[in-house]
Design an enzyme around this catalytic site. Structure first.
Site, PDB file in Angstrom:
ATOM      1  CE  LYS A  27      -0.045   5.427   7.876  1.00 29.13           C
ATOM      2  NZ  LYS A  27      -1.454   5.677   8.166  1.00 29.13           N
ATOM      3  CG  ASP A  76       5.661   3.515   1.827  1.00 27.68           C
ATOM      4  OD1 ASP A  76       5.687   4.022   2.963  1.00 27.68           O
ATOM      5  OD2 ASP A  76       4.652   3.518   1.106  1.00 27.68           O
ATOM      6  CG  PHE A  81      -1.889   1.190   1.161  1.00 29.32           C
ATOM      7  CD1 PHE A  81      -3.022   1.141   0.370  1.00 29.32           C
ATOM      8  CD2 PHE A  81      -1.630   2.364   1.859  1.00 29.32           C
ATOM      9  CE1 PHE A  81      -3.893   2.220   0.273  1.00 29.32           C
ATOM     10  CE2 PHE A  81      -2.488   3.450   1.775  1.00 29.32           C
ATOM     11  CZ  PHE A  81      -3.622   3.384   0.987  1.00 29.32           C
TER      12      PHE A  81
HETATM   13  C1  LIG Z   1       3.002   2.296   3.859  1.00 28.23           C
HETATM   14  C2  LIG Z   1       2.094   3.429   3.500  1.00 28.23           C
HETATM   15  N1  LIG Z   1       2.404   4.193   2.449  1.00 28.23           N
HETATM   16  C3  LIG Z   1       1.633   5.239   2.083  1.00 28.23           C
HETATM   17  C4  LIG Z   1       0.489   5.565   2.791  1.00 28.23           C
HETATM   18  C5  LIG Z   1      -0.352   6.730   2.354  1.00 28.23           C
HETATM   19  O1  LIG Z   1      -0.227   7.766   3.256  1.00 28.23           O
HETATM   20  P1  LIG Z   1      -1.283   8.981   3.230  1.00 28.23           P
HETATM   21  O2  LIG Z   1      -2.598   8.430   3.646  1.00 28.23           O
HETATM   22  O3  LIG Z   1      -0.724   9.982   4.216  1.00 28.23           O
HETATM   23  O4  LIG Z   1      -1.304   9.516   1.840  1.00 28.23           O
HETATM   24  C6  LIG Z   1       0.132   4.789   3.893  1.00 28.23           C
HETATM   25  C7  LIG Z   1      -1.103   5.065   4.637  1.00 28.23           C
HETATM   26  O5  LIG Z   1      -1.670   4.238   5.308  1.00 28.23           O
HETATM   27  C8  LIG Z   1       0.948   3.698   4.262  1.00 28.23           C
HETATM   28  O6  LIG Z   1       0.662   2.912   5.306  1.00 28.23           O
END
Ligand SMILES: Cc1ncc(COP(=O)(O)O)c(C=O)c1O
Length: 396
Positions: A252, A223, A138
């Protein structure tokens, strides 16, 4: 004070992208939050791994208040003091040499994708643009981050996706080796898949990926949006495996709840971005970056990482005891305070019953309870959370 019911009448004015529980949280302190009825909850969601230092941590409140009195916002046309301070802190404590700031995780990943493409474009030409990501991953909801996300359920209705993404199985270095071709510019991976069900890869995975990417001349992107900033017991999750990437994204918990995102890269890679390549009006905003500095300082100076590791063990031990009691608990896994409890049944009802008893927990992939409490959680909060979960499990 308004009740949740009163507010519910107007919820139709919101885009129907969420389906919120009829609970109106109005106050938080440390690990606990309260709703309008004055009901107290132990918060093992923490805004989904956002409030790592707990709600309204005094050092983040002080930083925000002080900065709010001085300067809310300033364009990147000018130098921004707290932005440079935060970049310096992140570079000193990671593999990185340069930081690009933005406002969310998806945006941080967009910047990473653009940077990887620009770097490869300059060295090898436009054909080398493809990025390999993992099934079950994700990376966010904007078109680039969505295209990087290796889960079809998020793609449905939004096709065509951005071209140039291919998905390979998670925790399988051979699959990555087979998939790397002349068009591949980068491999992008979460060190632990969060939304994908708290999936922890084998201990050699990141190091083997790093070696492979290095040998093939392909960039490695982590990520760390969910796993970074102390969540797994080290400031960055890659530190467990001593396998630093070329690019890493954060968001986050970087400012404990003030919106922020960051893309960190080595000097060699980061220099593919030149003035005008990429930008964000709010990126590196004084309020967010000032709080970000307070977050980094607090994690490092207040023993948060060591505490997180100890509480993570304690929580997981308790959950494993429950696993021994209830046959529908199939697995307990995680690192630090990113903990997944895999169920043999859907988790929705358990989440709702826990909420009724004063415990907030979330479920991902339908069957994995995800515990991501503030890293400052104390044993008594964990004991109470386990007690509630035990009561709810006994109902199943
Ligand atoms: C691993 C990861 N990458 C990207 C995101 C996306 O972040 P945002 O919701 O701040 O765009 C999330 C959100 O849950 C995430 O857990």
């Amino acid at each position: 004070m308004r009740t949740a019911e009163q507010l519910q009448e107007h919820v139709r004015c919101l885009a129907h992208t969420y389906n919120p529980y009829p609970v109106l949280l109005v106050r938080g302190e440390g690990v606990r939050v309260w709703d309008t009825e004055g009901i107290e909850y132990i918060d093992c969601v923490a805004g989904i791994a956002v409030c790592n230092l707990g709600h309204c941590h005094p050092k983040t409140v002080a930083a925000l208040e002080d900065q709010a009195r001085k300067l809310f916002h300033c364009s990147n046309l000018y130098l921004i003091g707290p932005q440079i301070d935060l970049a310096q802190r992140l570079c000193e404590r990671s593999f990185g040499d340069r930081v690009f700031f933005c406002n969310s995780g998806a945006e941080a990943n967009e910047a990473a994708i653009k940077l990887a493409r620009k770097f490869a474009h300059e060295r090898h030409g436009p054909d080398r643009h493809e990025i390999l990501t993992m099934t079950g991953s994700f990376h966010g909801r904007t078109m680039g981050a969505l295209s990087a996300t290796g889960q079809e359920r998020f793609h449905k209705g939004f096709e065509p996706l951005l071209p140039g993404f291919n998905y390979v199985p998670f925790d399988d270095v051979d699959a990555v080796a087979d998939a790397i071709g002349p068009q591949t510019c980068a491999v992008m991976v979460e060190p632990i898949q969060g939304e994908g069900g708290v999936r922890v890869p084998s201990s050699t995975y990141l190091r083997d990926l790093k070696t492979l990417c290095h040998d093939k001349g392909v960039l490695l992107i982590y990520d760390e949006i969910q796993v970074g900033m102390g969540r797994t017991g080290t400031l960055f999750a890659y530190e467990h495996d001593q396998a630093p990437p070329d690019i890493m994204t954060l968001a986050k918990s970087l400012a404990n709840g003030v919106p922020i995102g960051a893309t960190i890269a080595t000097e060699q890679v980061a220099d593919a971005f030149t003035p005008g390549s990429h930008a964000s009006t709010f990126g590196g905003n004084p309020l967010a970056t000032r709080v970000g500095c307070a977050v980094v300082d607090t994690i490092v100076e207040d023993g948060v990482l060591d505490h997180c590791r100890r509480m993570g063990h304690y929580f997981m031990e308790g959950l494993r005891t429950l696993k021994d009691q209830y046959s529908f608990i199939k697995d307990v896994r995680g690192k630090g305070l990113l903990i997944g409890v895999e169920l043999g049944i859907p988790g929705k009802e358990i989440v709702e019953e826990c909420m009724k008893r004063g415990l907030l927990v979330n479920c991902t992939m339908d069957t994995v309870l995800r515990f991501v409490p503030p890293l400052i959680i104390a044993p008594e909060h964990i004991d109470r959370a386990l007690e509630i979960l035990n009561e709810v499990c006994a109902l199943q």
